[in-house]
Structures are given as C-alpha cells and as structure tokens.
Motif scaffolding. Structure first.
Motif, PDB file in Angstrom:
ATOM      1  N   PHE A  63       0.835  -1.205   0.000  1.00 63.57           N
ATOM      2  CA  PHE A  63       0.000   0.000   0.000  1.00 63.57           C
ATOM      3  C   PHE A  63       0.873   1.260   0.000  1.00 63.57           C
ATOM      4  CE2 PHE A  63      -2.230   3.342   2.378  1.00 63.57           C
ATOM      5  CZ  PHE A  63      -3.459   3.378   1.738  1.00 63.57           C
ATOM      6  N   LEU A  64       1.879   1.279   0.871  1.00 64.11           N
ATOM      7  CA  LEU A  64       2.752   2.444   0.977  1.00 64.11           C
ATOM      8  C   LEU A  64       3.620   2.631  -0.261  1.00 64.11           C
ATOM      9  CD1 LEU A  64       3.902   2.058   4.695  1.00 64.11           C
ATOM     10  CD2 LEU A  64       2.330   3.780   3.785  1.00 64.11           C
ATOM     11  N   ALA A  65       4.111   1.543  -0.812  1.00 68.25           N
ATOM     12  CA  ALA A  65       4.979   1.629  -1.992  1.00 68.25           C
ATOM     13  C   ALA A  65       4.268   2.322  -3.143  1.00 68.25           C
ATOM     14  CB  ALA A  65       5.434   0.228  -2.410  1.00 68.25           C
ATOM     15  N   HIS A  66       3.001   2.014  -3.340  1.00 66.96           N
ATOM     16  CA  HIS A  66       2.249   2.602  -4.448  1.00 66.96           C
ATOM     17  C   HIS A  66       1.814   4.034  -4.146  1.00 66.96           C
ATOM     18  CE1 HIS A  66       2.218  -0.820  -7.081  1.00 66.96           C
ATOM     19  NE2 HIS A  66       1.847  -1.596  -6.091  1.00 66.96           N
ATOM     20  N   HIS A  67       1.418   4.295  -2.918  1.00 66.38           N
ATOM     21  CA  HIS A  67       0.961   5.644  -2.588  1.00 66.38           C
ATOM     22  C   HIS A  67       2.110   6.643  -2.501  1.00 66.38           C
ATOM     23  CE1 HIS A  67      -2.966   3.940  -1.800  1.00 66.38           C
ATOM     24  NE2 HIS A  67      -3.446   5.155  -1.566  1.00 66.38           N
ATOM     25  N   LEU A  68       3.266   6.184  -2.045  1.00 66.71           N
ATOM     26  CA  LEU A  68       4.407   7.086  -1.886  1.00 66.71           C
ATOM     27  C   LEU A  68       5.341   7.051  -3.083  1.00 66.71           C
ATOM     28  CD1 LEU A  68       5.267   6.360   1.874  1.00 66.71           C
ATOM     29  CD2 LEU A  68       3.767   8.132   0.930  1.00 66.71           C
ATOM     30  N   ILE A 107      -8.378   3.220  -2.331  1.00 63.39           N
ATOM     31  CA  ILE A 107      -9.106   3.206  -3.601  1.00 63.39           C
ATOM     32  C   ILE A 107     -10.341   2.339  -3.414  1.00 63.39           C
ATOM     33  CG2 ILE A 107      -9.032   2.522  -6.029  1.00 63.39           C
ATOM     34  CD1 ILE A 107      -6.022   2.971  -5.938  1.00 63.39           C
ATOM     35  N   THR A 108     -11.512   2.964  -3.430  1.00 72.22           N
ATOM     36  CA  THR A 108     -12.743   2.219  -3.185  1.00 72.22           C
ATOM     37  C   THR A 108     -13.676   2.199  -4.392  1.00 72.22           C
ATOM     38  OG1 THR A 108     -13.770   4.194  -2.241  1.00 72.22           O
ATOM     39  CG2 THR A 108     -12.678   2.678  -0.716  1.00 72.22           C
ATOM     40  N   SER A 109     -13.480   3.103  -5.337  1.00 73.69           N
ATOM     41  CA  SER A 109     -14.358   3.139  -6.507  1.00 73.69           C
ATOM     42  C   SER A 109     -13.646   2.550  -7.720  1.00 73.69           C
ATOM     43  CB  SER A 109     -14.780   4.585  -6.805  1.00 73.69           C
ATOM     44  OG  SER A 109     -13.651   5.382  -7.059  1.00 73.69           O
ATOM     45  N   LYS A 110     -14.414   2.140  -8.692  1.00 74.05           N
ATOM     46  CA  LYS A 110     -13.864   1.574  -9.914  1.00 74.05           C
ATOM     47  C   LYS A 110     -13.233   2.674 -10.764  1.00 74.05           C
ATOM     48  CE  LYS A 110     -15.327  -2.567  -8.946  1.00 74.05           C
ATOM     49  NZ  LYS A 110     -14.354  -3.616  -8.564  1.00 74.05           N
ATOM     50  N   ARG A 111     -12.238   2.289 -11.536  1.00 74.00           N
ATOM     51  CA  ARG A 111     -11.504   3.258 -12.344  1.00 74.00           C
ATOM     52  C   ARG A 111     -11.548   2.860 -13.815  1.00 74.00           C
ATOM     53  NH1 ARG A 111      -5.812   3.148  -9.480  1.00 74.00           N
ATOM     54  NH2 ARG A 111      -6.293   0.922  -9.497  1.00 74.00           N
ATOM     55  N   TYR A 112     -11.585   3.882 -14.685  1.00 69.15           N
ATOM     56  CA  TYR A 112     -11.713   3.659 -16.124  1.00 69.15           C
ATOM     57  C   TYR A 112     -10.840   4.674 -16.862  1.00 69.15           C
ATOM     58  CZ  TYR A 112     -16.008   1.623 -14.199  1.00 69.15           C
ATOM     59  OH  TYR A 112     -16.913   0.927 -13.436  1.00 69.15           O
ATOM     60  N   PHE A 113      -9.963   4.181 -17.730  1.00 70.00           N
ATOM     61  CA  PHE A 113      -9.052   5.061 -18.463  1.00 70.00           C
ATOM     62  C   PHE A 113      -8.979   4.658 -19.934  1.00 70.00           C
ATOM     63  CE2 PHE A 113      -7.359   4.548 -14.138  1.00 70.00           C
ATOM     64  CZ  PHE A 113      -7.326   5.867 -13.703  1.00 70.00           C
ATOM     65  N   MET A 114      -8.657   5.644 -20.790  1.00 65.03           N
ATOM     66  CA  MET A 114      -8.252   5.325 -22.154  1.00 65.03           C
ATOM     67  C   MET A 114      -6.780   5.694 -22.290  1.00 65.03           C
ATOM     68  SD  MET A 114      -9.384   8.157 -25.009  1.00 65.03           S
ATOM     69  CE  MET A 114     -11.096   7.648 -25.077  1.00 65.03           C
ATOM     70  N   LEU A 115      -6.050   4.832 -23.002  1.00 70.48           N
ATOM     71  CA  LEU A 115      -4.621   5.014 -23.224  1.00 70.48           C
ATOM     72  C   LEU A 115      -4.325   4.904 -24.705  1.00 70.48           C
ATOM     73  CD1 LEU A 115      -1.527   4.943 -22.327  1.00 70.48           C
ATOM     74  CD2 LEU A 115      -1.816   2.448 -22.275  1.00 70.48           C
ATOM     75  N   HIS A 116      -3.419   5.755 -25.183  1.00 70.14           N
ATOM     76  CA  HIS A 116      -2.931   5.651 -26.559  1.00 70.14           C
ATOM     77  C   HIS A 116      -1.642   4.834 -26.512  1.00 70.14           C
ATOM     78  CE1 HIS A 116      -2.156   7.852 -30.639  1.00 70.14           C
ATOM     79  NE2 HIS A 116      -1.759   6.589 -30.668  1.00 70.14           N
ATOM     80  N   ASP A 134       0.183   6.725 -14.292  1.00 71.81           N
ATOM     81  CA  ASP A 134       0.619   7.331 -13.039  1.00 71.81           C
ATOM     82  C   ASP A 134      -0.575   7.411 -12.087  1.00 71.81           C
ATOM     83  OD1 ASP A 134       2.021   8.653 -11.076  1.00 71.81           O
ATOM     84  OD2 ASP A 134       1.920  10.626 -12.049  1.00 71.81           O
ATOM     85  N   GLU A 135      -0.929   6.263 -11.536  1.00 70.16           N
ATOM     86  CA  GLU A 135      -2.065   6.144 -10.624  1.00 70.16           C
ATOM     87  C   GLU A 135      -1.678   5.231  -9.474  1.00 70.16           C
ATOM     88  OE1 GLU A 135      -4.932   7.766 -11.057  1.00 70.16           O
ATOM     89  OE2 GLU A 135      -4.381   8.560 -13.031  1.00 70.16           O
ATOM     90  N   PRO A 136      -2.321   5.365  -8.310  1.00 71.90           N
ATOM     91  CA  PRO A 136      -2.067   4.431  -7.215  1.00 71.90           C
ATOM     92  C   PRO A 136      -2.433   3.003  -7.618  1.00 71.90           C
ATOM     93  CG  PRO A 136      -3.271   6.360  -6.433  1.00 71.90           C
ATOM     94  CD  PRO A 136      -3.272   6.425  -7.932  1.00 71.90           C
ATOM     95  N   GLU A 189      -0.096   9.828 -28.364  1.00 75.03           N
ATOM     96  CA  GLU A 189       0.590   8.561 -28.127  1.00 75.03           C
ATOM     97  C   GLU A 189       1.350   8.605 -26.807  1.00 75.03           C
ATOM     98  OE1 GLU A 189       2.561   5.891 -31.302  1.00 75.03           O
ATOM     99  OE2 GLU A 189       4.210   7.050 -30.445  1.00 75.03           O
ATOM    100  N   GLY A 190       1.169   7.556 -26.004  1.00 74.79           N
ATOM    101  CA  GLY A 190       1.833   7.470 -24.715  1.00 74.79           C
ATOM    102  C   GLY A 190       1.118   8.189 -23.591  1.00 74.79           C
ATOM    103  N   GLU A 191      -0.013   8.833 -23.891  1.00 75.75           N
ATOM    104  CA  GLU A 191      -0.762   9.544 -22.864  1.00 75.75           C
ATOM    105  C   GLU A 191      -2.080   8.818 -22.562  1.00 75.75           C
ATOM    106  OE1 GLU A 191      -1.247  13.658 -23.781  1.00 75.75           O
ATOM    107  OE2 GLU A 191       0.908  14.059 -23.775  1.00 75.75           O
ATOM    108  N   TYR A 192      -2.696   9.180 -21.442  1.00 80.16           N
ATOM    109  CA  TYR A 192      -3.960   8.560 -21.037  1.00 80.16           C
ATOM    110  C   TYR A 192      -4.806   9.591 -20.304  1.00 80.16           C
ATOM    111  CZ  TYR A 192      -2.641   8.292 -16.083  1.00 80.16           C
ATOM    112  OH  TYR A 192      -2.307   8.599 -14.783  1.00 80.16           O
ATOM    113  N   ARG A 193      -6.072   9.247 -20.138  1.00 77.83           N
ATOM    114  CA  ARG A 193      -6.983  10.101 -19.367  1.00 77.83           C
ATOM    115  C   ARG A 193      -8.095   9.239 -18.794  1.00 77.83           C
ATOM    116  NH1 ARG A 193     -11.935  10.799 -21.573  1.00 77.83           N
ATOM    117  NH2 ARG A 193     -12.231  10.693 -23.835  1.00 77.83           N
TER     118      ARG A 193
END
Length: 233
Positions: free
Chosen positions: A6-11, A57-66, A88-90, A214-218
């Motif tokens: 948990f700490l490794a990802h958050h920090l 992190i308690t809610s579901k996550r959704y991203f698009m990536l190029h 770049d997310e926990p 390319e290489g970015e996400y949102r």
C-alpha cells in the motif's frame, strides 16, 4: 492488502525504502504506530504517513490510453515493457486492459479494475464494435468489401467471422470495423485474403474514440463509461 505494498504505491517508493520509513516510525494505522510492512490493512483503516492520510481506492476506475508500439497489454512481462509504464495512478497493477493489442499494434486501450465492465467489451455476445486503421502489403481491391461483409474463413476456425465493414481509403490503407475479438483477428482476416498487415492502429471501441496523444492517457467520464453499458460504481 499488506501495508508495505500500500505504501509503496501511494508514496512511489521501493519496498526497501518503505521498510526504512516504517522503522523510522513515520506510519500509523488508526493512530497506532506500525513498523511491520506485513501488517494487513482494510479500507476502513486510517493510514497516515507523517500525519498525512493516504486514501484508499474504493471506486472503480476507467481510463483510455494511446498505446505505442513495443508495449504489451499486461501487468507483468519478463521480456517487454507493459502499458502500466504510462499509468501514473495508485496501485496500477490492479488495472487490466479491456481488449488487448499486440506488441506491434498501436492505438486505443481501455484500462479498468471493473471486471464486469471489461467483460461487456470483450465478450462476443455483446457485439462491441472495434475500429482499426490498417496498412497492408498488397493493393486492396473493391471486391474485398463484400468478402469482409459476408464473413471470412480463418485458418483453424470452423465458422466464418461475423460481418465486418471494410472501408478502402487508398490502395494500401483501409478502415475495418469488427464486432468480435478473435485472437489476432484483423491480421488473420487479411492473411485469409492473401494479404499481410504491415501496420495496425485501433481508433475506436464502441462509442469511445481515441483522443489522446501517443503514450498519454486520461480517465473516462461517467457518460463514456455508461456508453459501454455499465454504470460507475
């Protein structure tokens, strides 16, 4: 989940540094000083680092990536970098791609930790459209439009592919829309008509069109998530 993970990802630090942070007495759980990384934590626990609360992190996550070439759509791979390099997310390892792309294929990848949502994209019964830009080695002919529409017999497959829409852009480029996701399907479809895919790029899944560099996400909006047929939980 273990506290050290948990700490490794958050920090954003290594497990070795996490151990030093814990030994230095900089972490508490529910206001109790904790020095063991093996301590299990729950979403109801209040974890603090230097008196700063680290959110669960308690809610579901959704991203698009190029996705660029040279990256695999998995969380771990011994031979190639994975698409999580760009995220770049926990706790990115909790995410998975909803429909993978090959190592040399570029374009739209959807990432989520919602298994039911991704199933709506990948399951054949939901008929989720995927749109690809294709570059081939041999000239395209107009008769291929009808061939792809009628379905194609793939090598080692008994049934024809579902009807696909082929739009010829020029002699060597086309836009192909399919409604299923067989293994290496686009490449195999063109191989079945004596052609070879040189470059492949996915530009759309369902109603979601790729709109990042390319290489970015949102993150996806609630409306975009719901367009696949699932609500954000």
């Amino acid at each position: 989940m273990r506290l050290d993970k948990f700490l490794a990802h958050h920090l954003g630090i290594s497990r070795n540094l996490v151990t030093k942070v814990l030994r230095a007495g900089q972490v508490t759980i529910n206001d109790e000083l904790i020095k063991s990384g093996a301590t299990k934590i729950n979403v109801t626990d209040v974890v603090k680092y230097q008196d700063t609360v680290l959110e669960h992190i308690t809610s579901k996550r959704y991203f698009m990536l190029h996705k660029p070439q040279g990256y695999v759509c998995s969380t771990e791979d011994p031979d190639h970098p994975t698409i999580l390099y760009f995220i770049d997310e926990p706790m990115p390892e909790r995410l998975h791609s909803a429909g993978r792309l090959d190592l040399d294929t570029t374009g739209l990848v959807l990432l989520t930790d919602d298994g039911q949502w991704s199933h709506r994209i990948t399951s054949p019964k939901h008929h989720c459209q995927k749109v690809y830009l294709v570059e081939v080695a041999r000239p395209l002919t107009e008769d291929l439009i009808a061939t792809f529409n009628q379905g194609i017999k793939l090598n080692n497959e008994k049934a024809l592919t579902k009807s696909a829409k082929l739009e010829i852009l020029d002699k060597f480029h086309a836009r192909l829309t399919i409604n299923e996701g067989k293994y290496h399907q686009v490449k195999r479809m063109f191989a079945a008509v004596n052609n070879h895919v040189i470059a492949l790029h996915r530009e759309q899944i369902g109603n979601l069109k790729l709109d990042v560099l390319e290489g970015e996400y949102r993150p996806l909006t609630a409306e975009e998530v719901n367009s696949i047929g699932s609500a954000i939980k």
